[in-house]
Write a protein that holds these residues in place. Structure first.
Motif, PDB file in Angstrom:
ATOM      1  N   GLU A 209      54.305  12.553 156.866  1.00 31.63           N
ATOM      2  CA  GLU A 209      55.612  12.135 157.359  1.00 31.63           C
ATOM      3  C   GLU A 209      56.657  12.810 157.063  1.00 31.63           C
ATOM      4  O   GLU A 209      57.566  13.367 157.990  1.00 31.63           O
ATOM      5  CB  GLU A 209      55.915  10.736 156.613  1.00 31.63           C
ATOM      6  CG  GLU A 209      57.247  10.141 156.589  1.00 31.63           C
ATOM      7  CD  GLU A 209      57.457   9.218 155.858  1.00 31.63           C
ATOM      8  OE1 GLU A 209      57.517   8.079 156.140  1.00 31.63           O
ATOM      9  OE2 GLU A 209      57.736   9.395 154.644  1.00 31.63           O
ATOM     10  N   ALA A 210      56.643  13.694 155.936  1.00 28.81           N
ATOM     11  CA  ALA A 210      57.339  14.827 155.806  1.00 28.81           C
ATOM     12  C   ALA A 210      57.602  15.785 156.642  1.00 28.81           C
ATOM     13  O   ALA A 210      58.482  16.242 157.353  1.00 28.81           O
ATOM     14  CB  ALA A 210      57.357  15.059 154.258  1.00 28.81           C
ATOM     15  N   LYS A 212      56.347  16.008 159.733  1.00 29.65           N
ATOM     16  CA  LYS A 212      56.646  15.813 161.064  1.00 29.65           C
ATOM     17  C   LYS A 212      58.031  15.338 161.236  1.00 29.65           C
ATOM     18  O   LYS A 212      58.941  15.568 162.290  1.00 29.65           O
ATOM     19  CB  LYS A 212      55.846  14.673 161.420  1.00 29.65           C
ATOM     20  CG  LYS A 212      54.583  14.888 161.652  1.00 29.65           C
ATOM     21  CD  LYS A 212      53.596  13.495 162.079  1.00 29.65           C
ATOM     22  CE  LYS A 212      54.204  13.025 163.541  1.00 29.65           C
ATOM     23  NZ  LYS A 212      53.551  11.794 163.686  1.00 29.65           N
ATOM     24  N   TYR A 213      58.987  15.289 160.099  1.00 34.33           N
ATOM     25  CA  TYR A 213      60.247  15.109 160.130  1.00 34.33           C
ATOM     26  C   TYR A 213      61.211  16.453 160.058  1.00 34.33           C
ATOM     27  O   TYR A 213      60.972  17.004 159.204  1.00 34.33           O
ATOM     28  CB  TYR A 213      60.768  14.326 158.825  1.00 34.33           C
ATOM     29  CG  TYR A 213      61.970  13.487 158.880  1.00 34.33           C
ATOM     30  CD1 TYR A 213      62.194  12.581 159.998  1.00 34.33           C
ATOM     31  CD2 TYR A 213      63.167  13.881 158.248  1.00 34.33           C
ATOM     32  CE1 TYR A 213      63.421  11.763 160.351  1.00 34.33           C
ATOM     33  CE2 TYR A 213      64.236  13.186 158.366  1.00 34.33           C
ATOM     34  CZ  TYR A 213      64.454  12.022 159.193  1.00 34.33           C
ATOM     35  OH  TYR A 213      65.487  11.267 159.440  1.00 34.33           O
ATOM     36  N   SER A 215      64.289  17.423 159.681  1.00 34.06           N
ATOM     37  CA  SER A 215      65.114  17.591 158.493  1.00 34.06           C
ATOM     38  C   SER A 215      64.362  18.308 157.302  1.00 34.06           C
ATOM     39  O   SER A 215      64.981  19.093 156.453  1.00 34.06           O
ATOM     40  CB  SER A 215      65.727  16.547 158.337  1.00 34.06           C
ATOM     41  OG  SER A 215      66.679  16.018 159.205  1.00 34.06           O
ATOM     42  N   ILE A 331      66.073  10.984 151.567  1.00 32.18           N
ATOM     43  CA  ILE A 331      65.416  10.686 152.882  1.00 32.18           C
ATOM     44  C   ILE A 331      63.974   9.901 152.652  1.00 32.18           C
ATOM     45  O   ILE A 331      63.722   8.912 153.470  1.00 32.18           O
ATOM     46  CB  ILE A 331      65.130  11.914 153.762  1.00 32.18           C
ATOM     47  CG1 ILE A 331      66.516  12.441 153.955  1.00 32.18           C
ATOM     48  CG2 ILE A 331      64.274  11.631 154.848  1.00 32.18           C
ATOM     49  CD1 ILE A 331      66.377  14.191 154.496  1.00 32.18           C
ATOM     50  N   PHE A 332      63.109  10.231 151.799  1.00 35.47           N
ATOM     51  CA  PHE A 332      61.798   9.805 151.913  1.00 35.47           C
ATOM     52  C   PHE A 332      61.743   8.945 150.528  1.00 35.47           C
ATOM     53  O   PHE A 332      60.340   8.480 150.365  1.00 35.47           O
ATOM     54  CB  PHE A 332      60.869  11.249 151.287  1.00 35.47           C
ATOM     55  CG  PHE A 332      61.180  11.848 152.576  1.00 35.47           C
ATOM     56  CD1 PHE A 332      60.587  11.686 153.910  1.00 35.47           C
ATOM     57  CD2 PHE A 332      61.605  13.165 152.604  1.00 35.47           C
ATOM     58  CE1 PHE A 332      60.349  12.536 154.945  1.00 35.47           C
ATOM     59  CE2 PHE A 332      61.680  13.927 153.665  1.00 35.47           C
ATOM     60  CZ  PHE A 332      61.267  13.727 154.989  1.00 35.47           C
ATOM     61  N   ILE A 395      64.426   7.401 155.900  1.00 35.46           N
ATOM     62  CA  ILE A 395      63.624   7.294 156.769  1.00 35.46           C
ATOM     63  C   ILE A 395      63.116   5.897 157.033  1.00 35.46           C
ATOM     64  O   ILE A 395      62.974   5.292 156.052  1.00 35.46           O
ATOM     65  CB  ILE A 395      62.520   8.477 156.608  1.00 35.46           C
ATOM     66  CG1 ILE A 395      61.611   8.557 157.999  1.00 35.46           C
ATOM     67  CG2 ILE A 395      61.478   7.697 155.729  1.00 35.46           C
ATOM     68  CD1 ILE A 395      60.566   9.768 157.944  1.00 35.46           C
ATOM     69  N   ARG A 397      60.365   3.339 158.101  1.00 34.69           N
ATOM     70  CA  ARG A 397      59.043   3.232 158.040  1.00 34.69           C
ATOM     71  C   ARG A 397      58.359   2.037 158.811  1.00 34.69           C
ATOM     72  O   ARG A 397      58.697   0.869 157.807  1.00 34.69           O
ATOM     73  CB  ARG A 397      58.405   3.196 156.682  1.00 34.69           C
ATOM     74  CG  ARG A 397      58.456   4.646 156.180  1.00 34.69           C
ATOM     75  CD  ARG A 397      57.816   4.823 154.893  1.00 34.69           C
ATOM     76  NE  ARG A 397      58.167   6.201 154.035  1.00 34.69           N
ATOM     77  CZ  ARG A 397      58.937   6.460 152.937  1.00 34.69           C
ATOM     78  NH1 ARG A 397      59.202   5.513 152.340  1.00 34.69           N
ATOM     79  NH2 ARG A 397      58.928   7.466 152.635  1.00 34.69           N
TER      80      ARG A 397
END
Length: 403
Positions: A209-210, A212-213, A215, A331-332, A395, A397
């Protein structure tokens, strides 16, 4: 049922004291460049290469230190890191071969720093401090690392001058052991047993996930520049000043001033985090560094100009740390915060590797640090532009991932 979080006071006191010791020791390593290279008959590249490996090892091992700390708590990681720190400092004192020196100073001390500095401490903060106070608390911890520089760098310079560079390293090895009892205060019972924190993602899912993001990638790129600038300046500026005829104590005072003013810079950056977009804070810091370096190179080099530069760059030194890590948490989330902070920090340490190694390599080739100073200015502008597109909102999900 999840166990009660650690108190804010306990987290900040123990975490800040650990960072003070760990970062205070490593911030003074530039003072050993000339004593060690002159005693061993090495060029500056040999010392710079070992320091470059240290930064790379710190960043790489920080990923795994973060994974272990996220799952089992910070205490074990920090205590083991402190013991490894002592071993590395002793090896740094007595190594006579450049490769052995690189092993202890680079690989071993770098591994120790991975377990005793920001990524692990920030994971504890993220899990135990409410979101609205998280950026501020991270600023306090970062300020502690800066206070360690202000406190310990002059002490390290005094130890070298009074007792010799080898004995000074042995004393620091003993000081590193003080980290172990401090780590006891960061035991998190909620990470083990029936009260273990529930995670909605596996490690692999969180990483996918991280990365591919966009930011996350931009924050990592900015942190690369941070590492390049601060480690080049921290390690090579003492020798740069001596090369230009300034007294040795000017370098010690300069590094101490950087540490002192960074106490304020990191704290201010942390307190601004909840009020101002973190990407704007970061962009301002990076462009401010480029401006400060440019003016420093243009002005006549005197003790006064060095001290003014040190104060200004100190305000901007590690002030990137609270907004960067707070942005990652925002963000995460915090479930994998130590690990994700470790990956971001790995980008920082790749930059550190390049800054410190290029400084030594290009000095030995050209007899000057000029090219690296110019690179530091250009990279600061790049980092400022890279941080502006960062999206800080949490983010989404969908659907929720399960373990």
């Amino acid at each position: 049922m999840q166990n009660k979080p650690l108190s804010l006071t306990q987290v900040l006191l123990c975490g800040a004291a650990i960072v003070t010791l760990s970062m205070g020791i490593r911030h003074g390593f530039g003072l050993w460049l000339q004593p060690i290279t002159q005693a061993q008959g090495w060029g500056r590249e040999e010392f710079a290469f070992a320091m470059a490996i240290q930064n790379l090892s710190w960043g790489f091992m920080g990923i795994f230190a973060g994974m272990v700390a996220d799952k089992f708590g910070a205490f074990r990681v920090i205590a083991l890191g402190a013991m490894v720190y002592g071993v590395g400092l002793l090896g740094m004192a007595w190594a006579t071969d450049p490769w052995v020196f690189a092993l202890f100073t680079g690989v071993i001390i770098g591994t120790a720093q991975a377990g005793t500095t920001y990524a692990v401490i920030y994971g504890v903060i993220g899990r135990n401090v409410p979101a609205e106070r998280r950026s501020w608390a991270m600023g306090v911890a970062a300020a502690a690392g800066s206070f360690g520089q202000f406190l310990m760098v002059p002490v390290e310079g005094l130890l070298i001058s009074q007792m010799g560079w080898q004995t000074a390293l042995v004393i620091l090895a003993a000081a590193a052991m003080l980290i172990i009892p401090l780590a006891w205060g960061l035991r998190e019972p909620g990470l083990n047993g029936p009260g273990q924190i529930k995670r909605d993602q596996t490690i692999g899912q969180a990483l996918k996930e991280a990365f591919k993001y966009p930011s996350f990638q931009l924050l990592m790129a900015g942190y690369f520049v941070c590492g390049f600038q601060v480690v080049f300046i921290g390690v090579h500026m003492p020798s740069y000043l001596k090369d230009h005829g300034l007294a040795p104590q000017v370098a010690s005072y300069a590094l101490a001033l950087i540490g002192l003013f960074n106490v304020f810079g990191t704290y201010i950056a942390g307190t601004m985090g909840p009020k101002i977009a973190k990407k704007n804070i970061l962009a301002s810091i990076y462009i401010g560094r480029s401006a400060a370096i440019t003016l420093f190179l243009l002005a006549p080099l005197t003790p006064t100009s060095v001290y003014i530069f040190s104060a200004v760059i100190g305000l901007l030194w590690l002030s990137t740390v609270p907004p960067t890590n707070a942005a990652v948490a925002q963000i995460f989330g915090v479930a994998h915060l130590s690990m994700l902070s470790g990956f971001i920090f790995f980008g920082h340490q790749i930059g550190s590797f390049m800054g410190v190694w290029l400084g030594g390599y290009l000095y030995d080739k050209t007899g000057s640090y000029d090219v690296v100073w110019y690179l530091a200015i250009a990279l600061g502008i790049f980092a400022a532009l890279a941080n502006l597109p960062v999206r800080e909102s949490p983010i989404t999900r969908t659907p929720p991932q399960t373990t």
